[in-house]
Design a protein around this motif. Sequence first.
Motif, short mmCIF file in Angstrom:
data_model
loop_
_atom_site.label_atom_id
_atom_site.label_comp_id
_atom_site.label_asym_id
_atom_site.label_seq_id
_atom_site.Cartn_x
_atom_site.Cartn_y
_atom_site.Cartn_z
N GLN A 55 32.78 36.63 42.92
CA GLN A 55 31.42 36.55 42.39
C GLN A 55 30.39 36.92 43.45
N GLU A 56 30.64 36.55 44.71
CA GLU A 56 29.74 36.93 45.79
C GLU A 56 29.71 38.45 45.99
N ARG A 57 30.77 39.13 45.56
CA ARG A 57 30.84 40.59 45.68
C ARG A 57 30.48 41.28 44.37
N GLY A 58 29.94 40.50 43.41
CA GLY A 58 29.44 41.07 42.17
C GLY A 58 30.45 41.23 41.06
N ILE A 59 31.58 40.54 41.17
CA ILE A 59 32.62 40.63 40.15
C ILE A 59 32.84 39.25 39.55
N ASP A 60 32.74 39.14 38.24
CA ASP A 60 33.05 37.88 37.57
C ASP A 60 34.45 38.02 37.00
N PRO A 61 35.44 37.34 37.61
CA PRO A 61 36.82 37.53 37.17
C PRO A 61 37.11 37.00 35.76
N PHE A 62 36.20 36.18 35.23
CA PHE A 62 36.39 35.62 33.89
C PHE A 62 35.94 36.58 32.80
N THR A 63 35.05 37.50 33.14
CA THR A 63 34.50 38.39 32.12
C THR A 63 34.67 39.87 32.43
N ASP A 64 35.21 40.20 33.60
CA ASP A 64 35.36 41.61 33.98
C ASP A 64 36.22 42.35 32.95
N THR A 65 35.80 43.54 32.60
CA THR A 65 36.50 44.29 31.56
C THR A 65 37.45 45.36 32.11
N ARG A 66 37.52 45.51 33.43
CA ARG A 66 38.45 46.49 34.00
C ARG A 66 39.89 46.09 33.68
N ALA A 67 40.68 47.08 33.37
CA ALA A 67 42.07 46.83 32.97
C ALA A 67 42.79 46.03 34.05
N GLY A 68 43.35 44.93 33.65
CA GLY A 68 44.19 44.15 34.55
C GLY A 68 43.49 43.13 35.40
N LEU A 69 42.22 43.32 35.74
CA LEU A 69 41.57 42.39 36.66
C LEU A 69 41.41 41.01 36.01
N ARG A 70 40.84 40.97 34.84
CA ARG A 70 40.61 39.69 34.17
C ARG A 70 41.94 39.01 33.81
N THR A 71 42.86 39.75 33.23
CA THR A 71 44.14 39.15 32.84
C THR A 71 44.96 38.74 34.07
N GLY A 72 44.89 39.52 35.14
CA GLY A 72 45.57 39.15 36.38
C GLY A 72 45.01 37.87 36.96
N PHE A 73 43.67 37.74 36.95
CA PHE A 73 43.05 36.53 37.48
C PHE A 73 43.42 35.31 36.62
N ILE A 74 43.37 35.46 35.31
CA ILE A 74 43.67 34.33 34.42
C ILE A 74 45.13 33.89 34.60
N SER A 75 46.03 34.85 34.71
CA SER A 75 47.44 34.52 34.94
C SER A 75 47.61 33.77 36.26
N TYR A 76 46.95 34.25 37.30
CA TYR A 76 47.00 33.61 38.62
C TYR A 76 46.41 32.20 38.54
N ASP A 77 45.27 32.07 37.88
CA ASP A 77 44.60 30.77 37.74
C ASP A 77 45.52 29.76 37.06
N MET A 78 46.21 30.17 36.02
CA MET A 78 47.09 29.26 35.29
C MET A 78 48.24 28.77 36.17
N VAL A 79 48.76 29.62 37.02
CA VAL A 79 49.89 29.24 37.87
C VAL A 79 49.44 28.39 39.05
N VAL A 80 48.43 28.84 39.80
CA VAL A 80 48.04 28.09 41.00
C VAL A 80 47.32 26.79 40.66
#
Length: 188
Positions: A55-80
């Motif tokens: 978010q400090e670098r201007g990317i919201d991982p919860f709403t980003d629409t780039r392929a893979g970024l949002r789903t990758g973050f959500i998958s990581y969040d669920m595991v860690v």
Amino acid sequence: MREANLRCALQVAAVVLAAFPHTAYSTSAQTPSILTQPQEDFRDVSSSAVAKDLQERGIDPFTDTRAGLRTGFISYDMVVSQSHNLNSDQKGVTDAAHALNAGLAYAQLTSMVEVRTSKPGARIRYKLVGGGFPTEAMARLTNASDDSLPIGIYEFWSERAGVETSAHLSLRIIKPKVTVDLEERDNQ
């Protein structure tokens, strides 16, 4: 009045030194090391620390629409968030870390990473956490090793003459500039 200000300043300094004894100064008889300087702890690879840096670098991982970024973050969040260790061999952990790092590649951001050791001359090795990423080496030896790396969750370690001299550290490399201090084992 001046004496009261001095007394107050000394009390504040004592509180700071007591609160951060391992980073504010060295108590050993050895020459103080660069490893005793206070720094941000990039070993926190929690999803909340990753999200904050993004978010400090201007990317919201919860709403980003780039392929893979949002789903990758959500998958990581669920595991860690379930307190799984990134160094685990569990397939779910490895897959989640891989998904996050693959998704972060879509951000096309880099970090300038400087790696230091208490004694110059170590070769720094690193790789993205998660299966399938190659091990790479920084171009220069410590303490002149800095490289521009794509953002992600990395594992760093040092070597001398082909022998590992430090533990493998999992670190988040997302901020524009990151300094990594590796503590080498004494017998090296």
